[in-house]
Motif scaffolding. Structure first.
Motif, PDB file in Angstrom:
ATOM      1  N   GLU A  72      14.171   5.452  20.753  1.00  0.00           N
ATOM      2  CA  GLU A  72      13.893   6.173  19.512  1.00  0.00           C
ATOM      3  C   GLU A  72      13.511   5.203  18.386  1.00  0.00           C
ATOM      4  O   GLU A  72      12.539   5.413  17.675  1.00  0.00           O
ATOM      5  CB  GLU A  72      15.117   6.989  19.099  1.00  0.00           C
ATOM      6  CG  GLU A  72      14.925   7.771  17.818  1.00  0.00           C
ATOM      7  CD  GLU A  72      16.187   8.525  17.407  1.00  0.00           C
ATOM      8  OE1 GLU A  72      16.324   8.778  16.201  1.00  0.00           O
ATOM      9  OE2 GLU A  72      17.028   8.834  18.271  1.00  0.00           O
ATOM     10  N   LYS A  73      14.273   4.128  18.238  1.00  0.00           N
ATOM     11  CA  LYS A  73      13.973   3.145  17.188  1.00  0.00           C
ATOM     12  C   LYS A  73      12.668   2.404  17.487  1.00  0.00           C
ATOM     13  O   LYS A  73      11.907   2.107  16.570  1.00  0.00           O
ATOM     14  CB  LYS A  73      15.133   2.174  17.028  1.00  0.00           C
ATOM     15  CG  LYS A  73      16.330   2.802  16.339  1.00  0.00           C
ATOM     16  CD  LYS A  73      17.308   1.769  15.905  1.00  0.00           C
ATOM     17  CE  LYS A  73      18.435   2.387  15.129  1.00  0.00           C
ATOM     18  NZ  LYS A  73      18.101   2.720  13.754  1.00  0.00           N
ATOM     19  N   LEU A 101       8.174   2.838   3.585  1.00  0.00           N
ATOM     20  CA  LEU A 101       7.637   4.024   4.248  1.00  0.00           C
ATOM     21  C   LEU A 101       6.857   4.764   3.158  1.00  0.00           C
ATOM     22  O   LEU A 101       7.046   4.474   1.974  1.00  0.00           O
ATOM     23  CB  LEU A 101       8.763   4.904   4.800  1.00  0.00           C
ATOM     24  CG  LEU A 101       9.539   4.328   5.985  1.00  0.00           C
ATOM     25  CD1 LEU A 101      10.697   5.248   6.353  1.00  0.00           C
ATOM     26  CD2 LEU A 101       8.651   4.101   7.191  1.00  0.00           C
ATOM     27  N   GLN A 159      10.002   4.792  16.438  1.00  0.00           N
ATOM     28  CA  GLN A 159       9.999   4.975  14.987  1.00  0.00           C
ATOM     29  C   GLN A 159       9.357   3.794  14.263  1.00  0.00           C
ATOM     30  O   GLN A 159       8.583   3.977  13.340  1.00  0.00           O
ATOM     31  CB  GLN A 159      11.435   5.160  14.489  1.00  0.00           C
ATOM     32  CG  GLN A 159      11.568   5.275  12.988  1.00  0.00           C
ATOM     33  CD  GLN A 159      13.022   5.343  12.533  1.00  0.00           C
ATOM     34  OE1 GLN A 159      13.960   5.195  13.309  1.00  0.00           O
ATOM     35  NE2 GLN A 159      13.209   5.572  11.251  1.00  0.00           N
ATOM     36  N   TRP A 160       9.678   2.567  14.687  1.00  0.00           N
ATOM     37  CA  TRP A 160       9.232   1.384  13.967  1.00  0.00           C
ATOM     38  C   TRP A 160       8.053   0.674  14.627  1.00  0.00           C
ATOM     39  O   TRP A 160       7.519  -0.275  14.066  1.00  0.00           O
ATOM     40  CB  TRP A 160      10.400   0.394  13.807  1.00  0.00           C
ATOM     41  CG  TRP A 160      11.512   0.992  13.008  1.00  0.00           C
ATOM     42  CD1 TRP A 160      12.740   1.375  13.473  1.00  0.00           C
ATOM     43  CD2 TRP A 160      11.509   1.301  11.614  1.00  0.00           C
ATOM     44  NE1 TRP A 160      13.490   1.896  12.465  1.00  0.00           N
ATOM     45  CE2 TRP A 160      12.759   1.862  11.310  1.00  0.00           C
ATOM     46  CE3 TRP A 160      10.573   1.158  10.606  1.00  0.00           C
ATOM     47  CZ2 TRP A 160      13.086   2.291  10.026  1.00  0.00           C
ATOM     48  CZ3 TRP A 160      10.910   1.582   9.326  1.00  0.00           C
ATOM     49  CH2 TRP A 160      12.151   2.134   9.053  1.00  0.00           C
TER      50      TRP A 160
END
Length: 158
Positions: free
Chosen positions: A31-32, A86, A35-36
């Protein structure tokens, strides 16, 4: 629904071996990574309301790798302001550094509810992985600052 603009404080801790030739990086969960857009990163996270950046750095290290550093173990080496961290978030990150024996017992996700990282590795400073959250130039700069006991405020573009 439109997201509100926010300001956040964050911390990173660069953990070097005793002679500063290697850095400990965490391989983040799927997930990370999605995301990044990065696989590897330093220990770090957000400063919670009511805590200092130093307290946050100590807490994050304890949560993520199971090591409880003393305040005197960590030194602030850099402050980085990112106006567009962001699209709707402006951030200030405090970068701390410390050293750790490469044989120290690392317990990933030992004191957190989520499994943020899948593994870890000591990388030679001159052989950093490609997909890191932080830029290689930043890691090299932070390594030099940590080794020299220096501090630097980020260069802001006007």
């Amino acid at each position: 629904m439109e997201e509100e603009n926010r300001f956040t404080l964050g911390v990173f801790t660069c953990i070097f071996n005793k002679d500063y030739s290697k850095i400990l990086l965490l391989y983040r969960n799927a997930e990370k990574r999605a995301q990044w857009g990065a696989d590897w990163g330093n220990i770090g996270g957000s400063v919670e309301f009511g805590e200092t950046s130093l307290q946050a750095a100590i807490r994050e290290a304890y949560e993520e790798i199971g090591i409880k550093f003393k305040p005197s173990d960590l030194k602030l080496i850099y402050v980085k302001e990112t106006p567009n961290f962001l699209p709707h978030i402006q951030a200030v990150h405090f970068v701390y550094a410390t050293t750790l024996d490469e044989n120290a017992e690392i317990k990933l996700n030992a004191h957190t509810k989520t499994l943020e990282s899948e593994s870890y590795k000591w990388f030679p400073i001159n052989e950093l992985p490609e997909k890191m959250l932080d830029k290689k130039e930043d890691i090299l700069k932070w390594s030099k600052l940590a080794k020299s006991n220096s501090f630097m405020w980020s260069n802001l573009k006007e």
